[in-house]
Design an enzyme around this catalytic site. Structure first.
Site, PDB file in Angstrom:
ATOM      1  N   GLU A  29       0.847  -1.200   0.000  1.00 59.34           N
ATOM      2  CA  GLU A  29       0.000   0.000   0.000  1.00 59.34           C
ATOM      3  C   GLU A  29       0.880   1.248   0.000  1.00 59.34           C
ATOM      4  O   GLU A  29       1.800   1.351   0.815  1.00 59.34           O
ATOM      5  CB  GLU A  29      -0.893  -0.020   1.246  1.00 59.34           C
ATOM      6  N   GLU A  60      -4.810  -6.109   2.843  1.00 61.53           N
ATOM      7  CA  GLU A  60      -3.662  -6.888   3.328  1.00 61.53           C
ATOM      8  C   GLU A  60      -3.858  -8.386   3.147  1.00 61.53           C
ATOM      9  O   GLU A  60      -2.902  -9.111   2.849  1.00 61.53           O
ATOM     10  CB  GLU A  60      -3.377  -6.582   4.810  1.00 61.53           C
ATOM     11  N   PHE A  83       2.303  -1.360   8.811  1.00 61.40           N
ATOM     12  CA  PHE A  83       2.598  -1.461  10.244  1.00 61.40           C
ATOM     13  C   PHE A  83       2.468  -2.930  10.624  1.00 61.40           C
ATOM     14  O   PHE A  83       1.567  -3.610  10.136  1.00 61.40           O
ATOM     15  CB  PHE A  83       1.598  -0.646  11.077  1.00 61.40           C
ATOM     16  N   ASP A  85       1.255  -4.234  13.080  1.00 64.94           N
ATOM     17  CA  ASP A  85      -0.073  -4.496  13.648  1.00 64.94           C
ATOM     18  C   ASP A  85      -1.041  -4.997  12.571  1.00 64.94           C
ATOM     19  O   ASP A  85      -1.978  -5.730  12.870  1.00 64.94           O
ATOM     20  CB  ASP A  85      -0.617  -3.216  14.265  1.00 64.94           C
ATOM     21  N   PHE A  86      -0.819  -4.587  11.323  1.00 66.99           N
ATOM     22  CA  PHE A  86      -1.734  -4.977  10.241  1.00 66.99           C
ATOM     23  C   PHE A  86      -1.460  -6.403   9.754  1.00 66.99           C
ATOM     24  O   PHE A  86      -2.212  -6.939   8.938  1.00 66.99           O
ATOM     25  CB  PHE A  86      -1.647  -4.003   9.057  1.00 66.99           C
ATOM     26  N   HIS A 129      -0.647   0.530  16.403  1.00 65.25           N
ATOM     27  CA  HIS A 129       0.404   0.892  15.438  1.00 65.25           C
ATOM     28  C   HIS A 129       1.793   0.783  16.053  1.00 65.25           C
ATOM     29  O   HIS A 129       2.729   1.433  15.591  1.00 65.25           O
ATOM     30  CB  HIS A 129       0.214   2.334  14.930  1.00 65.25           C
TER      31      HIS A 129
END
Lengths: 325, 319
Positions: A29, A60, A83, A85-86, A129
């Site tokens: 992205e 994702e 990130f 976290d994703f 994040h």
């Protein structure tokens, strides 16, 4: 040698590998004209065009599965997950597909995917994040997990990761993106699976992960004032980790501290500690100490209180000195 | 224009019969405990894999699902090695590591069956991305059920495929049942193909009729091969048996199952072939005998193959 920031070392590694091998593509992205959320792909779109710099929708789950398919069909995709976290959104692609395709299909496929992702706190980015989730991926057979902490290592390891025929979760630290360091002008690579002794010492072995390497080096200076000489080992590869280097160091110092930014519970420190206990317990003169984050989400305002630091490493080292068997 | 000739019609018929009879044989050997784990059969849905794969070359890619035996056989997988894999034997395609639910064969472009509903959709999309990037002219076909179209990966993948005009055909076999639940409980729409509009790609609903699927699949594969982008086909097929073999389907009304079984894509095709004299009854019997013989041979091959040795457990996890 030249001075370079960690983020530009990443950029150079991708650029050099894309120039070397036209099967390497970058998928993620904002990786196109914006040059990536943190700038890792700046300038690459102009060099390689939209075919090779695949700027994807915010999808994702699909892009990790897509990378698996592209890799099985001969490409060498680098996926950027903005990130860490994703990564939770792409767990099927990574855990059920990418990690298993080789073994499950009877070794008929190679899946050379690198999933690059910035982890860690320090930017007050809050609970979703800032996480360090390396233990999740180190728990999955079939993946390799890498966490470099310096511009030299991040470039050299990323180049090795891109050339590796196995899937690799490549975890950067976003608070290190601006860090400067020197790297050779000439091409070089850093091997996956090898730890690096960042500072030799005799009294206590400190195995550090990612940003904790820098905190451990700070701790080493503080401890030196008390006459304590620690050995700082940068783990670099989380899985498969370098047992030889760590066991060798523990056999020399007889004391072990493990430091990581991820929560202490069920972390990388637990694995190393367990393996040392299982295999070379008789080398230890004191209990193993772990430094890690507390078992709570990362709060926006109390981030400083949350993040492990040099003082905690100093305290852990002193404790292991005091608690001699 | 897309009417198959006599030779092709017979070839299609043989493949459909093979899939049906393989599935029936698998139900038989599974129920005796010779095959462990779970298997999912596609009886009632044989027309789709055969019609679609008729347009594909070995080098074209295909991804399939937990209900994937028909797709693998239609794409050209070797029956002996397929059977050995289902029996968990070392001679199988995946050295006995995949069983029914993860069978793969790169030589015939089979990127794997997938135990995760919707898991294969982005993988197939990635294969299409790779062949577009390499300008190889390969087409990818991605099979899934209507249940998978409620997964995020379906929407994300179709969106990406349409943006990049990827050479892929998405084939939804809508058998009306997502495991144990009917479509109307999970979807406000009747036609899955309507979802294509959201991604600006053609979508078509096709009945479970081999020649109609053949025609529509031909158009979609040609469109993909010409670089004109993806298509979503929805085949209104029927599932005769349970979600897995052994599922008594207590959640289905008996009359609904009976109605599904009346829609027999093979019997319909057979009638047509007899009527237009493409085949005679004696030839149909001959085909059945030949297929049965091949299947018996494959089962025999699988039975005689050794199980993988325990020493192989840790082999080849990494390259």
């Amino acid at each position: 040698m030249k001075e370079i920031r960690y983020i530009w070392a990443i950029n150079e590694a991708i650029k050099e590998e894309m120039e070397r091998d036209d099967k390497v593509v970058l998928i993620g992205e904002d990786v196109g004209t914006p040059g990536g959320s943190f700038g890792a792909s700046r300038g690459l779109y102009d060099l390689f065009g939209p075919e090779r710099i695949f700027d994807t929708p915010i999808s994702e789950a699909a892009i990790t599965g897509l990378a698996a398919g592209a890799a099985a069909c001969g490409l060498r995709p680098i996926v950027e997950i903005m990130f860490m976290d994703f990564m939770t959104i792409c767990m099927d692609g990574i855990v059920n597909q990418i990690a298993k395709m080789r073994y499950m299909f009877g070794s008929q496929f190679k899946v050379p995917v690198v999933i690059r992702t910035p982890s860690g706190g320090g930017l007050n980015a809050g609970p979703q994040h800032s996480q360090s989730l390396e233990a999740w991926f180190a728990h999955v057979p079939g993946l390799k997990v890498v966490m470099p902490a310096t511009p030299y290592d991040v470039k050299g390891l990323l180049k090795s990761a891109i050339r590796d025929d196995n899937p690799i979760v490549f975890i950067e630290h976003k608070a290190l993106h601006a860090l400067k360091g020197s790297i050779p002008e000439k091409e070089y690579r850093v091997p996956i699976g090898k730890a690096d002794i960042k500072k030799e010492g005799t009294d206590v072995t400190v195995v550090a992960v990612s940003k904790m390497v820098h905190e451990s080096l700070k701790a080493s200076e503080i401890l030196a004032q008390d006459g304590i000489n620690i050995e700082v080992i940068d783990l670099l590869t989380i899985s498969p980790w370098d047992r030889e280097t760590i066991f060798g160091s523990v056999a020399k110092t007889h004391r072990l501290v493990i430091a990581h930014e991820a929560v202490k519970n069920f972390g990388v420190g637990a694995e190393i500690s367990a393996a040392v206990s299982e295999e070379i317990l008789d080398e230890l003169d004191a209990p193993i100490m772990r430094v890690g984050a507390p078992f709570v989400p990362i709060p926006f305002s109390l981030e400083k209180a949350y993040l492990p630091n040099a003082d905690q490493i100093v305290a852990a080292v002193k404790k292991t000195m005091e608690r001699t068997f | 224009m897309r009417k198959p000739g006599k030779k092709k019609l017979i070839q299609i018929y043989k493949k459909m019969v093979t899939i049906r009879k393989v599935e029936e044989k698998l139900m038989e050997v599974f129920s005796t405990g010779e095959i462990p784990g779970f298997i999912h059969v596609c009886i009632g849905q044989e027309a789709t894999p055969v019609a679609v794969c008729s347009w594909l070359k070995d080098s074209d890619y295909m991804s399939t699902t937990h209900r994937g035996h028909g797709h693998a056989l239609a794409k050209g997988i070797d029956l002996n090695l397929f059977m050995a894999e289902l029996f968990g034997k070392s001679a199988g395609y995946c050295r006995g590591r995949s069983g029914s639910m993860h069978i793969a064969d790169p030589k015939t472009g089979i990127l794997g069956a997938n135990g995760i509903v919707g898991g294969g959709i982005p993988i197939a999309t990635g294969a299409a991305f790779a062949s577009q990037y390499k300008k190889s002219g390969q087409v990818t076909v991605c099979f899934f059920g209507e249940g998978a179209t409620n997964e995020g990966t379906f929407h994300e993948s179709l969106n990406i495929a349409s943006i990049r005009k990827l050479p892929i055909v998405y084939v939804c076999e809508n058998n009306g049942w997502a495991e144990f639940t009917p479509q109307k409980t999970h979807m406000p729409i009747k036609k899955v193909a309507d979802r294509a509009r959201a991604y600006d790609m053609p979508g078509a609903v096709v009945p479970n009729d081999i020649l109609k699927i053949y025609e529509k699949a031909g158009e979609a594969v040609e469109r993909a091969r010409k670089g004109q982008g993806p298509t979503l086909l929805e085949i209104k097929s029927t599932r005769w048996h349970g979600h897995f073999v052994g599922d008594a389907q207590k959640y289905r009304l008996e009359k609904e199952v009976a109605a599904a079984k009346k829609k027999d894509c093979i019997a319909d095709f057979e009638k047509k072939l007899l009527k237009d004299k493409t085949l005679r009854k004696a030839e149909i019997k001959k085909i059945a005998d030949m297929v049965n013989q091949r299947i018996e041979g494959a089962v025999d091959f699988a039975r005689k193959s050794p199980l993988p040795d325990q020493s192989e457990l840790m082999d080849d996890l990494y390259v």
